[in-house]
Design a protein around this motif. Structure first.
Motif, short mmCIF file in Angstrom:
data_model
loop_
_atom_site.label_atom_id
_atom_site.label_comp_id
_atom_site.label_asym_id
_atom_site.label_seq_id
_atom_site.Cartn_x
_atom_site.Cartn_y
_atom_site.Cartn_z
N UNK A 196 68.74 4.08 9.49
CA UNK A 196 68.10 5.00 10.20
C UNK A 196 67.69 6.21 9.41
N UNK A 197 66.42 6.63 9.39
CA UNK A 197 65.93 7.62 8.58
C UNK A 197 66.44 9.16 9.26
N UNK A 198 67.11 9.92 8.30
CA UNK A 198 67.27 11.23 8.92
C UNK A 198 66.21 12.23 8.51
N UNK A 199 65.92 13.30 9.08
CA UNK A 199 65.04 14.31 8.82
C UNK A 199 65.63 15.63 8.51
N UNK A 200 65.14 16.34 7.52
CA UNK A 200 65.76 17.61 6.91
C UNK A 200 64.59 18.65 7.35
N UNK A 201 65.33 19.46 7.89
CA UNK A 201 64.75 20.89 8.34
C UNK A 201 65.45 22.08 7.39
N UNK A 202 64.41 22.69 6.67
CA UNK A 202 64.93 23.77 6.01
C UNK A 202 64.13 25.10 6.56
N UNK A 203 64.58 26.16 6.50
CA UNK A 203 63.92 27.41 6.87
C UNK A 203 64.58 28.68 5.85
N UNK A 204 64.15 29.56 5.67
CA UNK A 204 64.65 30.54 4.80
C UNK A 204 63.82 32.17 5.33
N UNK A 205 64.73 32.97 5.07
CA UNK A 205 64.19 34.52 5.55
C UNK A 205 65.10 35.47 5.05
N UNK A 206 64.33 36.49 4.57
CA UNK A 206 65.04 37.67 4.06
C UNK A 206 64.73 39.08 4.81
#
Lengths: 783, 278
Positions: free
Chosen positions: B1-11
């Motif tokens: 089963x395919x996984x999903x990657x969520x990425x976020x960044x903030x400074x």
């Protein structure tokens, strides 16, 4: 986290330290006195002739009754010479042990004839042993000891002591004070002697609802006490905690007793209590006498194994007595000898616990699961501490933590087991299991779905994987079971643990082989005469619930289970058919299900008037065992006849046979159709049935048709003559229309010959045209 | 089963400092204060071929020098990382690739700083992760920026600060509060740019799996006596499944709680799948 629920009671340190050295220890009273009421005054020394318990006449005061010590009196009673023991006023007996004493009847266990309570005193009327105790034989001189021979220990002492202990342990009684002074000698009339285990003052009953940890040791002769009774870790208040006292403690005491019997003393007898703590906390081992037979030395090394979980117990000693010591028994000894107690310089702080070694840490983690999980999963402090003791174990735990990071409770259990692989599986109610079989025994008391929850099975698998002598195969099997329906898991686990366990087809009905399972599901053919028998229905239900699959999987019939699953998927709408197919996968020799068609309604042939249709019901019934499944069909696609409701999926029913003459079914012909059953496992009786059928033409219509044809023919027949006459063609009129004339005319090639041929053709054409018109008209009227 | 990657960044520059000398990168984006959020399936072509790089860098050597060093370091690193396809590589090859990228970054950054007037003393910390199917994860760091792993309801550090007391902190011999009170305890023993021969620490024993949270943050966001504590991070992970919201919340919370230093965070969430890999 709930790896193992902790209901272990915190055990208070022994308050009565003054009991040490009194020879006989007093009872702990965790459950309170047997009866309430003010303590009675001690009986003290009784004069001969004094009567106790109504019928016991005192002959001698062996030891006067005091508030802190039991009174022991030799008396004459209806049972003969007896010892009457009166519990100390300040320490009435434990009710659990006291009540069980009269039930103990074994030649190597001191007989208690009765226990009574009178005036606040608790009396035990016991068998009198005329040979004294084994301690009497160990007289200590100034420079030497009087001891017994190794041969006597081998042939007399060990078998009898083992027999007595085995008897007590079978009744969940731990003696807890096995020592020479508690082993009595009863001389027999033949000059022999019987060794008798006595003095149950501090014994404990390991009932099924309480763990052995409830039986804290606060009394007893410490020289003979097993290492596990000495605290392994100390909490921040400096209070000690007792660890578990089990049956194994008695066997350790037996080992120390044998050493003392052989050499008159032990290294432990030179210790004060603090020295004993040090002795065991440093991992020291009781020295085994030299110059004793190797067999006896082997027994002592087994009995004196420091870790109670590896120590020889009843089973091992039994094997030793039979001369069947296993490689595993010997390995335990060698592993214990090689074990060096690892320690670090500072304790690990886990809430109020401060363990100093890995077993202690495991215990602390078990007691404080939330804090331990936090420490394990949120940082490396715990792992650093473990690594200081055993880097390999720290590495293993780190790896496990990584693998089980989504399941912290399992990661904790794994860490606990890595730290202390000898830990049993501990249930929420405090009970313990040392094997998957014992786990099952305990879980059998709960509802199946609840007992074998995913959480519990995961914990069991983890425990199996990390316990001493891990069982990876079983652990993987347990994890595989999680995919099964909850209700089935427990039973599947029982098949996994014991692959030879027969399949339970129905209540009270079991079978061990696939063939036997299939045949047993059918039961006796006679039972099928009226309805489907109970064994079949029960078997069908259990198959539907998944039990049969579970058995097949764990019985090593995985490919068969896969085939069965495919069959079931294909026949998901016809469960009985799927079940029958599965039974035949289990036993291909199972006879086919016989279906019989009732042809009474078509006997003699089936006829339908031309242009009409007719439907006939064909009942069927099953003879013999099984539920049929299949489709009735007519071979070779005979015209005009068809079947409906032809799917057979129950033991009786009816198909419908339809004969339809519309659509060009040839008339005046008789057809023969053969009906057969297409099925994987059911057959029609006789292989199939044949019926004849045809179309019956209506008489009036048929006659009308002929008449019409003749009329048309007549008209057409006369037409040429009229044409000839109109055209004025002269032909020799035939003298007569007889055969001779006609023949002659043909031979001569005369006109009448052509005339006749033409007329005949026209008549034929007219008839055919009339016939087609009639059919056309008929079809129009039907539509 | 395919996984999903969520990425976020903030400074965030915080409430005290005049500027922000942190940067972060997600893939080929190098950002400072803007919120970047990306989601993709683990079967996505770029992830399969190149993997994912996510890192933070905390510059030092004055605002100008620090911001320059952190930005350039991440730009060089991402350029090196995405220079060629690495799809199908094994753990050893992938780790070697990251090591090579970091060595190149170190050399090129040092050269760039030397060429800039007045930036000879500038440098930067770095902390981040490189991910590659099916489950390869390399954690790298130099300095006191950290990478945390959140899973199963717990959060733990995957890195040990390169400070005099970093090892003591990790081993529990000292608490973060105690470390913060010791003068000089926050000095860095490793950083990029300041010295050419600095070695970035790599951890390649980890794997990524569905359910994991990976958080890379500068010490202003989470450090000894600074920013957010581990308990607050854990609570936020439990409550906020959406990665962009989580990053916003955590950065805001750290500024509110401390605000003395710049706070920068990159968060990665691996969702679904079950087998980790794509």
């Amino acid at each position: 986290m709930t790896v193992v629920d902790d209901r272990t009671r915190k055990i208070a340190p022994p308050e009565d330290g003054g009991e040490e050295g009194t020879g006989t220890r007093k009872l702990a009273m965790p459950a309170g006195p047997v009866t309430a009421g003010p303590p009675a005054m001690p009986l003290g020394r009784l004069a001969p002739g004094h009567v106790l318990c109504g019928d016991c006449t005192v002959e001698q005061t062996i030891r006067p009754h005091e508030s802190q010590r039991p009174g022991i009196y030799r008396c004459v009673a209806p049972e003969g010479d007896v010892i009457v023991k009166v519990a100390p006023a300040a320490h009435p007996p434990r009710s659990d042990v006291w009540e069980k004493l009269p039930e103990l009847v074994h030649p190597n266990v001191l007989r208690t004839y009765r226990t009574t309570e009178e005036g606040g005193f608790f009396f035990e009327v016991q068998e009198y042993c005329n040979g004294g105790t084994l301690a009497d034989r160990l007289t200590r001189g100034d420079k030497s000891f009087t001891t017994v021979t190794a041969d006597w220990v081998l042939t007399q002492f060990v078998p009898q002591a083992h027999s007595g202990l085995e008897y007590l342990h079978a009744r969940d009684i731990v003696h807890r004070d096995v020592k020479p002074s508690n082993i009595y000698c009863q001389r027999t009339a033949g000059g022999g002697e019987i060794l008798v285990l006595g003095d149950f003052d501090i014994s404990a009953v390991l009932d099924r609802t309480h763990t052995s940890r409830d039986t804290q040791r606060v009394a007893g002769t410490w020289y003979y006490t097993a290492p596990e009774a000495f605290p392994r870790f100390v909490d921040e208040r400096g209070a000690t905690r007792s660890t578990r006292v089990t049956r194994m403690a008695d066997y350790y005491s037996l080992g120390v007793t044998i050493v003392e019997l052989l050499q008159g003393t032990t290294c432990l007898h030179m210790c004060e209590l603090p020295d004993l703590f040090d002795f065991y906390l440093q991992g020291s081992v009781v020295a085994i006498p030299e110059n004793i037979p190797e067999r006896l030395s082997l027994l002592l090394r087994g009995l004196l194994i420091r870790d109670r979980r590896a120590r020889w117990g009843a089973e091992e000693v039994g094997r030793w007595l039979r001369g069947e010591v296993s490689a595993g028994d010997r390995r335990r000894i060698s592993e214990d000898a090689a074990y060096v107690l690892p320690r670090v310089s500072h304790p690990y702080r886990l809430k109020e616990h401060s363990p100093v070694d890995l077993p202690g840490l495991a215990d602390a983690m078990y007691r404080e699961p939330e804090a331990a999980t936090e420490d394990l999963m949120s940082g490396d402090i715990l792992l650093s501490w473990i690594g200081a003791i055993d880097a390999n174990k720290a590495r293993e735990i780190r790896s496990v933590r990584e693998r089980l990071r989504q399941k912290p409770d399992l990661a904790l259990l794994a860490a606990i087991m890595v730290c202390d692989p000898f830990r049993p599986y501990i249930f929420g109610d405090g009970q313990e299991a040392r094997s998957a079989g014992e786990w099952l025994d305990h879980m059998g008391l709960l509802p199946a779905g609840e007992a074998a929850s995913e959480d519990r099975l995961s914990r069991l698998a983890t425990w199996l994987r990390f316990k001493w002598e891990p069982d990876e195969r079983l652990a993987e099997g347990v994890e595989g079971i999680i995919a099964s329906p909850p209700a089935v898991r427990l039973e599947e686990l029982s098949y996994l643990v014991d692959p030879a366990r027969p399949y339970s087809i129905a209540p009270g009905l079991e079978a061990a082989t696939p063939e036997a399972v299939a045949r047993a599901a059918y039961g006796n053919p006679e039972d099928w005469s009226r309805t489907i028998p109970n064994c079949y229905n029960a078997s069908f239900r259990r198959w539907q619930e998944g039990y049969l699959h579970a058995w097949m999987r764990q019985r090593g019939l995985g490919s068969l289970a896969e085939q069965a699953a495919e069959v079931e998927e294909g026949l998901s709408e016809h469960p009985f058919a799927a079940f029958e197919a599965v039974l035949r996968l289990l036993c291909p020799e199972l006879p086919p299900v016989q279906v019989e068609l009732d042809l009474a309604r078509v006997r003699g042939g089936l006829r339908v008037p031309y242009g009409q249709s007719r439907t006939v019901t064909l009942p069927y019934a099953t003879t013999g065992c099984g539920v049929p499944f299949g489709g009735l069909e007519i071979e070779d696609g005979q015209p005009g006849i068809s079947l409906s409701d032809q799917l057979i999926r129950s033991r009786s029913g009816a198909a419908r046979l339809k004969l339809d003459s519309r659509g060009g079914l040839p008339v005046s012909r008789s057809f023969r159709a053969r009906i057969r059953l297409t099925s994987g496992y059911a057959v029609l009786a006789g292989g199939g049935v044949s019926i004849t059928y045809g179309v019956r033409l209506p008489a009036a219509l048929t006659l009308g048709r002929i008449g019409l044809g003749l009329l048309l023919g007549g008209i057409i027949f006369g037409l040429p003559r009229w044409i000839i006459s109109e055209l004025g063609i002269t032909v020799a009129p035939p003298p007569a229309y007889d055969a001779e004339w006609l023949w002659e005319a043909i031979r001569a090639g005369e006109w009448p010959y052509l005339y006749f041929i033409g007329s005949a053709a026209m008549i034929g054409g007219a008839c055919y045209a009339g016939w087609r018109v009639w059919l056309w008209a008929m079809s129009k009227s039907e539509s | 089963m395919m996984a999903r990657i969520h990425v976020a960044g903030l400074g965030h520059r915080g409430t005290v400092k005049p500027g922000n000398d942190d940067h972060y990168c997600i893939g080929q984006w190098v950002e400072q204060s803007a919120l970047v959020a990306v989601s993709f399936d683990t079967g996505a072509a770029f992830f399969r071929d190149y993997g994912l790089l996510a890192a933070v860098a905390d510059g030092m050597g004055g605002y100008a020098g620090g911001a320059f060093a952190s930005r350039v370091a991440l730009e060089i690193l991402q350029a090196q990382f995405y220079a060629e396809r690495r799809g199908g590589c094994n753990r050893e090859e992938f780790t070697g690739h990251i090591r090579h990228c970091l060595v190149q970054t170190q050399g090129l950054l040092a050269g760039a700083l030397r060429r800039q007037q007045g930036l000879e003393d500038a440098g930067t910390t770095i902390a981040g992760v490189a991910m590659m199917p099916p489950d390869l994860l390399v954690v790298f760091h130099a300095g006191d920026s950290r990478v945390l792993l959140g899973c199963g309801g717990f959060v733990r550090a995957l890195t040990v600060d390169h400070t005099p007391l970093g090892a003591d902190l990790a081993a529990g011999r000292i608490t973060e509060q105690e470390a913060a009170a010791i003068p000089g305890a926050s000095r860095l023993t490793r950083s990029l740019g300041a010295t050419v021969d600095c070695e970035v620490e790599l951890g390649s024993e980890q794997s990524w799996a569905a359910g994991d949270w990976l958080l890379a943050g500068t010490d202003g966001w989470h450090g000894p006596g600074r920013g957010l504590g581990r308990a607050s991070i854990r609570q936020a992970l439990d409550r906020e499944p959406e990665v962009a919201s989580l990053v916003s919340r955590l950065v805001a919370a750290s500024v509110e709680a401390d605000g003395v230093d710049n706070a920068t965070l990159v968060a990665i969430r691996v969702e679904g799948g079950g087998d980790g890999g794509g």
